[in-house]
Design an enzyme around this catalytic site. Structure first.
Site, PDB file in Angstrom:
ATOM      1  N   GLU A  47       0.590  -1.425   0.373  1.00 54.61           N
ATOM      2  CA  GLU A  47      -0.583   0.229   0.039  1.00 54.61           C
ATOM      3  C   GLU A  47       0.643   1.581   0.013  1.00 54.61           C
ATOM      4  O   GLU A  47       0.828   2.691   0.804  1.00 54.61           O
ATOM      5  CB  GLU A  47      -1.317  -0.125   1.234  1.00 54.61           C
ATOM      6  CG  GLU A  47      -2.397  -1.276   1.462  1.00 54.61           C
ATOM      7  CD  GLU A  47      -2.791  -0.221   2.989  1.00 54.61           C
ATOM      8  OE1 GLU A  47      -2.796   0.155   3.403  1.00 54.61           O
ATOM      9  OE2 GLU A  47      -4.276  -1.136   1.939  1.00 54.61           O
ATOM     10  N   GLU A  75      -7.041  -7.374  -0.139  1.00 52.60           N
ATOM     11  CA  GLU A  75      -6.510  -7.981   1.157  1.00 52.60           C
ATOM     12  C   GLU A  75      -8.734  -7.005   1.001  1.00 52.60           C
ATOM     13  O   GLU A  75      -8.949  -6.032   0.447  1.00 52.60           O
ATOM     14  CB  GLU A  75      -6.765  -6.411   2.203  1.00 52.60           C
ATOM     15  CG  GLU A  75      -5.278  -6.696   2.454  1.00 52.60           C
ATOM     16  CD  GLU A  75      -4.241  -5.549   3.543  1.00 52.60           C
ATOM     17  OE1 GLU A  75      -4.945  -5.114   4.197  1.00 52.60           O
ATOM     18  OE2 GLU A  75      -3.920  -5.662   3.054  1.00 52.60           O
TER      19      GLU A  75
HETATM   20  C1  GAL Z   1      -4.814  -1.943   5.075  1.00 51.19           C
HETATM   21  C2  GAL Z   1      -2.539  -2.709   5.638  1.00 51.19           C
HETATM   22  C3  GAL Z   1      -2.813  -3.941   6.533  1.00 51.19           C
HETATM   23  C4  GAL Z   1      -3.677  -3.925   7.395  1.00 51.19           C
HETATM   24  C5  GAL Z   1      -5.295  -3.273   6.808  1.00 51.19           C
HETATM   25  C6  GAL Z   1      -6.226  -2.893   8.601  1.00 51.19           C
HETATM   26  O1  GAL Z   1      -4.361  -0.732   4.833  1.00 51.19           O
HETATM   27  O2  GAL Z   1      -2.522  -3.026   4.296  1.00 51.19           O
HETATM   28  O3  GAL Z   1      -1.627  -4.618   6.125  1.00 51.19           O
HETATM   29  O4  GAL Z   1      -2.800  -2.837   8.192  1.00 51.19           O
HETATM   30  O5  GAL Z   1      -4.737  -2.124   6.374  1.00 51.19           O
HETATM   31  O6  GAL Z   1      -5.654  -3.901   9.313  1.00 51.19           O
END
Ligand code: GAL
EC number: 3.2.1.23
Length: 702
Positions: free
Chosen positions: A188, A257
């Site tokens: 990110e 994600e």
């Molecule tokens: C995203 C990040 C993850 C985790 C998630 C929140 O932005 O890539 O590693 O931090 O947010 O749980």
């Protein structure tokens, strides 16, 4: 003669063996590429469903079952980050044992027949201490994190190479017959790269070519990186990714994600995400051309030891994931998603063959049809209205679509699944309780099996040192401990102008976080905590003559997110003043000569891991006092079910079982009263604070 003949025979046998070996390798090595539609494995496009399990957030004993439950839930891929701080706690001293046995974890996934997506980072965010970076990295001369900086790039390349080499050595890439079909570099960065100026561009280009040069034989991705250079696949993270398009028509639409819930912070209520909405988000993604999505998290687990990120992220990383913190199925979440995955898989042939044809069926109503030349057809019918259910006509048939739902029709006729209609039963799990007070004593008398050691207030270690002024905490402790003592002796004359009657004054303290305890002449005078900034005004009584001010500053996880998160700092950086309660004059303490002690005496002694003759087991045990080490023994409950310890009744600290740190506990950290709902309407866009429970209660007790 005889000898020669034998040798010939042996040679022939070697040849045959060799041939068999070659055939075996050729049969299992997979060729992984991608195109506009999907990841392509051995020439075949794949619809893949993935879930995150971070190996150090559970124990190796749990891994086989977690992986099996993932497979049973319909996952094809296990996704994990790689945790640099755990693997290289000291520079060049590697750890791949126990919870950090990455090779074992990847092999277990392979054994279950699952693929692996290895997100090396090595910056991972992940609510992990310092975003996954080992804190020693901060002390590398000239280093600047996550930008075009030679010392940083050198370290990043060294660690990334180490991991790739390890995976290659163990033949774990799909190109070698292993399960890893995809790797990630960075994490990110695109969300924050503008803060790094022009150097961000060259850093991302460098990251991509560095990763590619490692020659894994499988594709790489960068998440949330619109400008990811070819051939890196830029992927999407978020609660929804149906609107996402990759930066090239040659890349598949992938979602790395999909947040199945959200993480918990000390002092916060518990977030949860209704499965109807989660399933809706997934179905919408496959409806609109996606072919790979990953639940972050599928099993969240536990932030053991001091691994939780910060500030103030709790020890539990349950995440409201389909498999709960303890490895038990969360129902109906797990079951509903399993049913969803089955329905999506029924559509696979059509999904991989073509782009969807999207048509409107009315306001907020949408059909997507995947129709192949060979005649297979799959359809997704969506109602994205947040309130109104609808009846739509599709191919001459009528379908009922609840608000905020998607129906999946693997044959373009019959509904196999609707995201809002749950067929899985709700189940709740509860712990059977066993007391740690075998003599049933009152809470003031903890029981005969407890013993204690008092931790000295203020400076007690030989390695304490003097420094003028207030020191930032991470630079001082290098995060070897949560604790840093700031100690000052100050002479007070009876006629000081800032003193009120009875030698009363106010101690003003400002800290970058996360917890401060102030002791005046050995007695606790006040405390406070906060995420980034603590400002305390503590009424105190001083004596004429020498007074001791001991401030204990405690970190609760180092920052893991944001531009320059590594530089936000912690601890008491001032101002620190003594002032009159009625206003008027004050004296500055910040610029005085302070004595510092990194860590606690009991940490140095190793009370958590080695035995000590100092344990006192006299009853009654001292309670409700700051800074005590407690110890007890207990019989492990029989069987192999998960075990938790309920810390209700304790204050704040770190706990070890059989010498292993199970993390920080803080049941007196109470969630605020605002924002919780009895039941949460799954309809409408989800956000991290939309559905909260546990208001006004301890954030975490188990
Ligand atoms: C995203 C990040 C993850 C985790 C998630 C929140 O932005 O890539 O590693 O931090 O947010 O749980």
């Amino acid at each position: 003669m005889e000898i020669a003949a034998k040798m010939v025979k042996v040679r022939k046998m070697e040849m045959i063996l060799l041939l068999i070996l070659v055939i075996v390798v050729a049969a299992t090595a997979a060729n992984v590429t991608y195109d506009h539609r999907a990841l392509v494995i051995d020439g075949k496009r794949k619809v893949l469903i993935s879930g995150s399990i971070h190996y150090p957030r559970s124990t190796p004993e749990m891994w086989p079952e977690l992986i099996q439950k993932s497979k049973d839930g319909g996952l094809d891929v296990i996704e994990t980050y790689v945790f640099w701080s755990g693997h290289e706690p000291e520079k060049n001293k590697y750890n791949f044992e126990g919870r950090y046995d990455l090779v074992k974890f990847v092999k277990l996934a392979a054994k279950a027949g699952l693929y692996v997506h290895l997100r090396i980072g090595p910056y991972v965010c992940a609510e992990w201490n310092y975003g996954g970076f080992p804190v020693w990295l901060h002390f590398v001369p000239g280093i600047k994190f996550r930008t075009d900086n030679e010392p940083f790039k050198e370290e990043m390349q060294r660690f990334t190479t180490k991991i790739v080499d390890l995976m290659k050595q163990e033949k774990l890439y799909a190109s070698q017959g292993g399960p890893i079909i995809l790797s990630q570099i960075e994490n990110e960065y695109g969300n924050i790269d503008s803060a790094y100026g022009a150097a961000a561009k060259s850093y991302i280009k460098w990251s991509a070519s560095m990763a590619l040069s490692l020659d894994t034989g499988v594709p790489w991705n960068m998440c949330q990186q619109t400008d990811a250079p070819d051939p890196m696949i830029n992927t999407c993270n978020g609660f929804y990714c149906d609107q996402f398009t990759p930066n090239s028509n040659n890349k598949p639409k992938m979602w790395t994600e999909n947040w199945s819930g959200w993480f918990l912070g000390f002092g916060d209520p518990s977030p949860y995400r209704p499965v109807e909405d989660l399933a809706f988000a997934v179905a919408r993604f496959y409806q609109r051309g996606g072919t790979f999505q990953n639940y972050y998290m599928y099993h969240g687990g536990t932030n053991f030891d001091r691994t939780s990120g910060g500030p103030l992220i709790s020890t539990s990383y349950d995440y409201d994931a389909p498999i709960d913190e303890y490895g038990l199925l969360r129902q109906p979440k797990w079951g509903h998603l399993r049913d969803l995955h089955k329905a999506i898989k029924l559509c696979e042939d059509a999904l991989i063959a073509t782009d969807p044809t999207i048509t409107s069926l009315g306001s907020n109503l949408e059909a997507a049809v995947y129709k192949t030349e060979s005649g297979s057809c799959a359809a997704f019918l969506a109602n994205v209205d947040t309130k109104s259910d609808a009846t739509v006509t599709f191919n001459g048939k009528s379908y009922n679509l609840p608000a905020w739902s998607v129906s999946i029709l693997p044959d373009c006729k019959n509904v196999a699944f609707n995201t809002a209609k749950i067929n899985s039963a709700t189940e709740s799990t509860a712990f059977a309780r066993q007391s740690l007070k075998p003599d049933g004593g009152s809470s003031a008398e903890l029981g005969s099996q407890w013993s204690y050691i008092k931790e000295p207030i203020g400076i007690s270690k030989a390695d304490a040192f003097l420094k003028p002024g207030l020191l930032e905490q991470i630079n001082t402790t290098a995060d070897k401990s949560d604790y840093l003592w700031y100690s000052l002796r100050t002479d007070i004359k009876g006629d000081e102008t800032f003193l009120d009657e009875g030698s009363k004054a106010v101690l003003h303290i400002e800290s970058l976080g996360q917890v401060v305890y102030a002791f005046i002449n050995g007695k606790l005078a006040g405390s406070g905590h906060g995420k980034q900034k603590i400002s305390l005004d503590i009424p105190i009584n001083l004596v004429t003559g020498t007074n001791t001010i001991d401030l204990l500053s405690v970190t609760v996880g180092l920052a893991n997110y944001g531009a320059f998160f590594d530089l936000v700092g912690a601890g008491i950086t001032g101002p620190v003043t003594l002032k009159s309660a009625k206003g008027g004059s004050s004296i500055d303490l910040a610029s005085q000569q302070w004595t510092y002690q990194v860590g606690l005496k009991g940490e140095d002694t190793g009370l958590a891991t080695v035995d000590s003759s100092e344990w006192v087991s006299k009853s009654p045990l001292p309670t409700k006092q700051p800074l005590i080490w407690y110890k007890t023994t207990f019989d492990a409950p029989s069987g192999s079910e998960p075990v938790a310890i309920d810390f209700t009744g304790t204050g704040k600290g770190i706990a070890w079982v059989n010498g292993q740190s199970i993390g920080r506990y803080w049941p007196t950290s109470i969630a605020g009263n605002g924002g919780c709902t009895e039941s949460c309407d799954y309809r409408g866009s989800y956000r991290a604070n939309k559905c909260l429970k546990n208001c006004g209660k301890p954030s975490q007790t188990l």
